[in-house]
Design a protein around this motif. Structure first.
Motif, PDB file in Angstrom:
ATOM      1  N   GLY A  81       0.800  -1.213   0.000  1.00 15.38           N
ATOM      2  CA  GLY A  81       0.000   0.000   0.000  1.00 15.38           C
ATOM      3  C   GLY A  81       0.833   1.263   0.000  1.00 15.38           C
ATOM      4  N   SER A  82       1.951   1.265   0.707  1.00 14.22           N
ATOM      5  CA  SER A  82       2.774   2.475   0.754  1.00 14.22           C
ATOM      6  C   SER A  82       3.344   2.799  -0.613  1.00 14.22           C
ATOM      7  N   LEU A  83       3.723   1.780  -1.375  1.00 15.19           N
ATOM      8  CA  LEU A  83       4.261   2.010  -2.710  1.00 15.19           C
ATOM      9  C   LEU A  83       3.159   2.450  -3.668  1.00 15.19           C
ATOM     10  N   ILE A  84       1.971   1.899  -3.512  1.00 14.26           N
ATOM     11  CA  ILE A  84       0.841   2.307  -4.345  1.00 14.26           C
ATOM     12  C   ILE A  84       0.477   3.763  -4.053  1.00 14.26           C
ATOM     13  N   GLY A  85       0.464   4.131  -2.772  1.00 17.96           N
ATOM     14  CA  GLY A  85       0.187   5.515  -2.404  1.00 17.96           C
ATOM     15  C   GLY A  85       1.197   6.468  -3.010  1.00 17.96           C
ATOM     16  N   LEU A  86       2.473   6.082  -2.967  1.00 17.34           N
ATOM     17  CA  LEU A  86       3.510   6.911  -3.575  1.00 17.34           C
ATOM     18  C   LEU A  86       3.311   6.986  -5.084  1.00 17.34           C
ATOM     19  N   GLY A  87       2.852   5.879  -5.684  1.00 17.15           N
ATOM     20  CA  GLY A  87       2.581   5.868  -7.114  1.00 17.15           C
ATOM     21  C   GLY A  87       1.503   6.863  -7.494  1.00 17.15           C
ATOM     22  N   ILE A  88       0.467   6.964  -6.669  1.00 15.46           N
ATOM     23  CA  ILE A  88      -0.606   7.931  -6.933  1.00 15.46           C
ATOM     24  C   ILE A  88      -0.076   9.362  -6.841  1.00 15.46           C
ATOM     25  N   ILE A  89       0.701   9.636  -5.798  1.00 14.40           N
ATOM     26  CA  ILE A  89       1.236  10.990  -5.596  1.00 14.40           C
ATOM     27  C   ILE A  89       2.148  11.392  -6.753  1.00 14.40           C
ATOM     28  N   LEU A  90       3.061  10.493  -7.126  1.00 15.19           N
ATOM     29  CA  LEU A  90       3.976  10.796  -8.225  1.00 15.19           C
ATOM     30  C   LEU A  90       3.218  10.956  -9.541  1.00 15.19           C
ATOM     31  N   GLY A  91       2.169  10.141  -9.730  1.00 17.02           N
ATOM     32  CA  GLY A  91       1.356  10.267 -10.930  1.00 17.02           C
ATOM     33  C   GLY A  91       0.681  11.628 -11.011  1.00 17.02           C
ATOM     34  N   LEU A  92       0.127  12.090  -9.912  1.00 16.86           N
ATOM     35  CA  LEU A  92      -0.506  13.405  -9.879  1.00 16.86           C
ATOM     36  C   LEU A  92       0.511  14.514 -10.167  1.00 16.86           C
ATOM     37  N   MET A  93       1.709  14.378  -9.612  1.00 19.75           N
ATOM     38  CA  MET A  93       2.744  15.390  -9.813  1.00 19.75           C
ATOM     39  C   MET A  93       3.208  15.433 -11.270  1.00 19.75           C
ATOM     40  N   MET A  94       3.351  14.274 -11.892  1.00 18.56           N
ATOM     41  CA  MET A  94       3.820  14.228 -13.272  1.00 18.56           C
ATOM     42  C   MET A  94       2.852  14.927 -14.219  1.00 18.56           C
ATOM     43  N   ALA A  95       1.550  14.828 -13.926  1.00 17.02           N
ATOM     44  CA  ALA A  95       0.549  15.410 -14.829  1.00 17.02           C
ATOM     45  C   ALA A  95       0.207  16.855 -14.484  1.00 17.02           C
ATOM     46  N   PHE A  96       0.504  17.290 -13.278  1.00 15.26           N
ATOM     47  CA  PHE A  96       0.025  18.597 -12.811  1.00 15.26           C
ATOM     48  C   PHE A  96       0.455  19.738 -13.729  1.00 15.26           C
ATOM     49  N   ASP A  97       1.749  19.826 -14.043  1.00 14.40           N
ATOM     50  CA  ASP A  97       2.209  20.921 -14.898  1.00 14.40           C
ATOM     51  C   ASP A  97       2.955  20.439 -16.135  1.00 14.40           C
ATOM     52  N   MET A  98       2.871  19.133 -16.418  1.00 13.32           N
ATOM     53  CA  MET A  98       3.287  18.578 -17.714  1.00 13.32           C
ATOM     54  C   MET A  98       4.679  19.017 -18.169  1.00 13.32           C
ATOM     55  N   GLY A  99       5.677  18.760 -17.361  1.00 12.35           N
ATOM     56  CA  GLY A  99       7.037  19.142 -17.708  1.00 12.35           C
ATOM     57  C   GLY A  99       7.538  20.352 -16.950  1.00 12.35           C
ATOM     58  N   GLY A 100       6.684  20.953 -16.126  1.00 12.76           N
ATOM     59  CA  GLY A 100       7.084  22.106 -15.333  1.00 12.76           C
ATOM     60  C   GLY A 100       7.807  21.700 -14.061  1.00 12.76           C
ATOM     61  N   PRO A 101       7.949  22.627 -13.114  1.00 10.78           N
ATOM     62  CA  PRO A 101       8.717  22.351 -11.889  1.00 10.78           C
ATOM     63  C   PRO A 101       8.196  21.172 -11.072  1.00 10.78           C
ATOM     64  N   VAL A 102       6.882  21.052 -10.905  1.00 15.72           N
ATOM     65  CA  VAL A 102       6.344  19.939 -10.108  1.00 15.72           C
ATOM     66  C   VAL A 102       6.635  18.611 -10.797  1.00 15.72           C
ATOM     67  N   ASN A 103       6.430  18.564 -12.099  1.00 15.57           N
ATOM     68  CA  ASN A 103       6.762  17.378 -12.886  1.00 15.57           C
ATOM     69  C   ASN A 103       8.234  17.033 -12.740  1.00 15.57           C
ATOM     70  N   LYS A 104       9.098  18.033 -12.808  1.00 19.11           N
ATOM     71  CA  LYS A 104      10.539  17.786 -12.750  1.00 19.11           C
ATOM     72  C   LYS A 104      10.979  17.335 -11.354  1.00 19.11           C
ATOM     73  N   VAL A 105      10.288  17.800 -10.309  1.00 18.55           N
ATOM     74  CA  VAL A 105      10.601  17.323  -8.960  1.00 18.55           C
ATOM     75  C   VAL A 105      10.347  15.822  -8.862  1.00 18.55           C
ATOM     76  N   ALA A 106       9.194  15.384  -9.384  1.00 16.33           N
ATOM     77  CA  ALA A 106       8.871  13.958  -9.359  1.00 16.33           C
ATOM     78  C   ALA A 106       9.867  13.167 -10.191  1.00 16.33           C
ATOM     79  N   TYR A 107      10.191  13.684 -11.369  1.00 15.27           N
ATOM     80  CA  TYR A 107      11.124  12.976 -12.250  1.00 15.27           C
ATOM     81  C   TYR A 107      12.517  12.892 -11.627  1.00 15.27           C
ATOM     82  N   THR A 108      12.987  14.013 -11.069  1.00 13.44           N
ATOM     83  CA  THR A 108      14.318  14.020 -10.460  1.00 13.44           C
ATOM     84  C   THR A 108      14.378  13.096  -9.258  1.00 13.44           C
ATOM     85  N   PHE A 109      13.285  13.032  -8.488  1.00 14.92           N
ATOM     86  CA  PHE A 109      13.208  12.109  -7.354  1.00 14.92           C
ATOM     87  C   PHE A 109      13.401  10.670  -7.833  1.00 14.92           C
ATOM     88  N   ALA A 110      12.748  10.313  -8.940  1.00 15.58           N
ATOM     89  CA  ALA A 110      12.869   8.956  -9.471  1.00 15.58           C
ATOM     90  C   ALA A 110      14.257   8.703 -10.038  1.00 15.58           C
TER      91      ALA A 110
END
Length: 372
Positions: free
Chosen positions: A187-216
């Motif tokens: 469940g913890s990994l699934i929850g993180l998956g939801i959060i990262l998914g929301l971040m990736m789509a929020f600004d589509m390549g902007g700062p929030v997206n890049k934070v999620a990508y850089t984290f990965a």
């Protein structure tokens, strides 16, 4: 950059400068390492370099090609933290910030402070160099400042602080973060998956997206080439790529399913979005979001969150930090990965279509005024 920009905006721009220069190294190094594993197997990491050089390169041996890919990819990865740090410092102080930023980042990597250390040395080196450049000095000394004095003093201060004071605590923090990521499951990994998914789509390549990508991408680097194939950090990389592919793919599908809900320009953008989404270029969704943000952005966020959750639930993994459809052969449990991306794409398309039907009496002009 305008001096009238807000503090938050300026910090974001400095950070984005470092990340944008780092991403080509992430993509090149990560894909080369992933290809080396595909050709030569995961044991390629244990190949002794001295032995390889003594034996010589055999162009007919797949294993030798694989090792060359691995060695070049690993060397490329070695530049990630220095490049991130160096160009953050460059964004702050221009050329005088390069030396303290790069050297500070290299020291951060040496002491085990990782990407967090690189971020700190980037800002520290940049601000020290900027402060030194503003000191009023005699005219005869000014020409020496940007090429000798500032790089010398700022590099010593930045790298020295990382080596003597900051390195130890940051290494402990990075170790704790890696231990947490390694321990994620269920469940913890699934929850993180939801959060990262929301971040990736929020600004589509902007700062929030890049934070999620850089984290990965940082997790991929910290995991190392010899980590277990099922390491959760490889799952996180798979989550981020799937969630980044879903928005343009979902919008492209929506333009096919309900053409009358989109303008001619959007339908043309939809054709390009197929390729952009398949290549993990989330920016392919931007034209749709810019035209209709209230309907599009929530829809693509939900679709990406679904993709991220499913990838985590299926336990899919990825060692390549970029590539989209073109590196699916490197995805662990790739059939389920395709299903996760497909489901997220369909969810996105359906939600966009449903949203387009909500309150049909409200004009696009009214929606734009509401956003403004």
């Amino acid at each position: 950059m305008s001096n009238n920009s807000g503090t938050g905006t300026r910090i974001r721009q400095w950070l984005m400068t470092g990340v944008s220069y780092m991403i080509p190294f992430v993509a090149a190094g990560g894909i080369l390492i992933a290809l080396s594993f595909m050709i030569g197997g995961y044991d390629i990491v244990y190949q002794d370099q001295a032995e390889f050089l003594a034996k010589g390169f055999n162009p007919l041996a797949a294993h030798d090609w694989a090792y060359v890919m691995f060695a070049v990819g690993a060397a490329t990865f070695g530049f990630l933290v220095p490049v991130l740090s160096g160009f953050i410092a460059y964004a702050i102080a221009d050329r005088p910030g390069l030396a303290p930023g790069f050297v500070g980042g290299a020291i951060a990597g040496t002491v085990g402070a990782g990407f967090l250390g690189g971020l700190i040395t980037g800002f520290l080196g940049g601000f020290v160099a900027l402060w030194l450049s503003r000191i009023k000095l005699p005219n005869w000394l000014r020409p020496l400042m940007p090429v000798v004095v500032i790089p010398l003093v700022a590099t010593f201060i930045t790298a020295g602080l990382m080596l003597v004071i900051l390195g130890g605590p940051l290494k402990a923090l990075m170790t704790a973060l890696n231990d947490w990521l390694t321990g994620l499951s269920g469940g913890s990994l699934i929850g993180l998956g939801i959060i990262l998914g929301l971040m990736m789509a929020f600004d589509m390549g902007g700062p929030v997206n890049k934070v999620a990508y850089t984290f990965a991408a940082a997790g991929l680097t910290e995991a190392g080439a010899s980590a277990d194939a099922n390491d959760p950090r490889f799952v996180i990389m798979a989550i981020v790529m799937a969630a980044g592919m879903t928005p343009p793919l979902g919008l492209a599908l929506a333009t096919v399913l309900r053409k009358n809900k989109f303008s001619n320009a959007e339908r043309q953008n939809g054709k390009a979005a197929w390729l952009l989404g398949a290549s993990f270029i989330t920016e392919g969704a931007i034209p749709f979001a810019a035209a209709d943000p209230l309907r599009v952005i929530p829809s693509i966020m939900i679709g990406s969150g679904v993709s991220g959750a499913l990838v985590a639930a299926f336990g899919c993994t990825l060692r390549a930090p970029h590539g989209g459809l073109w590196v699916f052969g490197l995805v662990g449990n790739w059939p389920m990965y395709l299903i996760a991306v497909a489901i997220g794409t369909v969810v996105t398309a359906l939600l966009v279509i449903v949203a387009k039907n909500i309150k049909p009496g409200v004009s696009d002009e009214a929606l734009e005024e509401a956003v403004a």
